[in-house]
Design an enzyme around this catalytic site. Structure first.
Site, PDB file in Angstrom:
ATOM      1  N   LEU A 123       0.877  -1.166   0.000  1.00 46.18           N
ATOM      2  CA  LEU A 123       0.000   0.000   0.000  1.00 46.18           C
ATOM      3  C   LEU A 123       0.915   1.216   0.000  1.00 46.18           C
ATOM      4  O   LEU A 123       1.836   1.302   0.822  1.00 46.18           O
ATOM      5  CB  LEU A 123      -0.893   0.031   1.245  1.00 46.18           C
ATOM      6  CG  LEU A 123      -2.266  -0.636   1.181  1.00 46.18           C
ATOM      7  CD1 LEU A 123      -2.996  -0.454   2.508  1.00 46.18           C
ATOM      8  CD2 LEU A 123      -3.117  -0.096   0.036  1.00 46.18           C
ATOM      9  N   ASP A 124       0.657   2.159  -0.903  1.00 52.73           N
ATOM     10  CA  ASP A 124       1.483   3.362  -0.980  1.00 52.73           C
ATOM     11  C   ASP A 124       1.455   4.135   0.326  1.00 52.73           C
ATOM     12  O   ASP A 124       0.514   4.013   1.122  1.00 52.73           O
ATOM     13  CB  ASP A 124       0.992   4.278  -2.108  1.00 52.73           C
ATOM     14  CG  ASP A 124       0.994   3.592  -3.456  1.00 52.73           C
ATOM     15  OD1 ASP A 124       1.865   2.737  -3.677  1.00 52.73           O
ATOM     16  OD2 ASP A 124       0.116   3.906  -4.273  1.00 52.73           O
ATOM     17  N   ILE A 125       2.459   4.974   0.517  1.00 50.04           N
ATOM     18  CA  ILE A 125       2.559   5.759   1.744  1.00 50.04           C
ATOM     19  C   ILE A 125       1.343   6.657   1.957  1.00 50.04           C
ATOM     20  O   ILE A 125       0.927   6.909   3.087  1.00 50.04           O
ATOM     21  CB  ILE A 125       3.861   6.611   1.730  1.00 50.04           C
ATOM     22  CG1 ILE A 125       4.126   7.215   3.112  1.00 50.04           C
ATOM     23  CG2 ILE A 125       3.829   7.652   0.625  1.00 50.04           C
ATOM     24  CD1 ILE A 125       5.496   7.852   3.237  1.00 50.04           C
TER      25      ILE A 125
END
Length: 247
Positions: A123-125
């Site tokens: 999951l992206d930041i």
């Protein structure tokens, strides 16, 4: 013919879904793998596909003791470890203080050995929601293997206009990095939020898909992986994956 050639036992164990290749090598070194009832303990050992390959009971007990958790990842944390220590990894949230207790956990302790606990997927930041971390190579392969059958569902807040033709493109017809994307389910949840269901997870895939049809992503949350939903788990907290739960 491949079925007439000997193949590494570690690969065969992985194909059978009994463990990951790395785990298979560890079990082989411990003498916990049999081929047609005979113990093998040399790395690189090979066998035919028709031979019976099994894990001994002590290896199965090791697997049963491996922990899998579900985390509701907040913004600002990255999925994987950062060698430069610039960002906090999501695994740093797996502490007793952030445990979300449930009677269904039947007295399991929030204090456990987190060694080997790694995210099964990204999951992206700047994305939130369901992140699975596991010590079990079988679960990691199921969720992120090249041909994983597991659906991942996302709720995506967007800004911009979307034509029916572009909505169809989001469903199928876009390419990223020269690769045609697999068909996706995409529909409007409300006037500013789309629901995506994917069977793949290329880097920043949904954000890039939206950019290609003129949409700006304002927020992205993963709410389901396979048959397991994020549910009421609060941001920044985690729970155990229970034995009766199957992705």
């Amino acid at each position: 013919m491949e079925d007439q050639e000997k193949i590494r036992v570690s690969k065969l164990l992985s194909e059978l879904g009994l463990c990951s290749r790395r785990e298979a090598d560890a079990y082989i070194e411990q003498g916990l793998v049999t081929v047609d009832g005979e113990v093998v303990n040399e790395l690189g050992v090979r066998a035919f596909r028709h031979q019976k390959i099994e894990l001994q009971s002590s290896a199965q007990k090791q697997q049963a003791s491996r922990v899998t958790v579900i985390l509701n990842k907040p913004v600002g944390y990255i999925s994987h470890f950062d060698d430069e220590q610039e960002y906090q990894p999501a695994a740093s949230l797996i502490t007793p203080e952030n445990y979300f207790p449930s009677p269904l956990d039947k007295g399991r302790s929030a204090k456990f050995n987190t060694r080997g606990l790694a995210p099964a997927g990204r999951l992206d930041i700047d994305s939130t929601g369901m992140l699975v971390l596991t010590q079990d190579g079988r679960i990691a392969k199921l969720l992120i293997g090249e041909n994983s059958p597991i659906e991942k569902e996302y709720l995506v807040r967007v800004e911009g206009k979307l034509s029916f033709a572009d909505l169809d493109l989001l469903k199928h017809g876009l390419s990223l990095d020269g690769v045609v994307l697999k068909p996706a389910q995409v529909s409007w949840q409300n006037e500013d939020q789309l629901r995506f269901v994917l069977r793949e997870g290329r880097k920043r895939q949904i954000r890039r898909m939206c950019e290609m049809v003129g949409l700006k992503v304002l927020g992205l949350k993963r709410v389901r992986m396979g048959r397991i939903s994020l549910g009421p788990l609060p941001p920044g907290q985690w729970r155990f994956l229970r034995p009766e739960e199957q992705f």
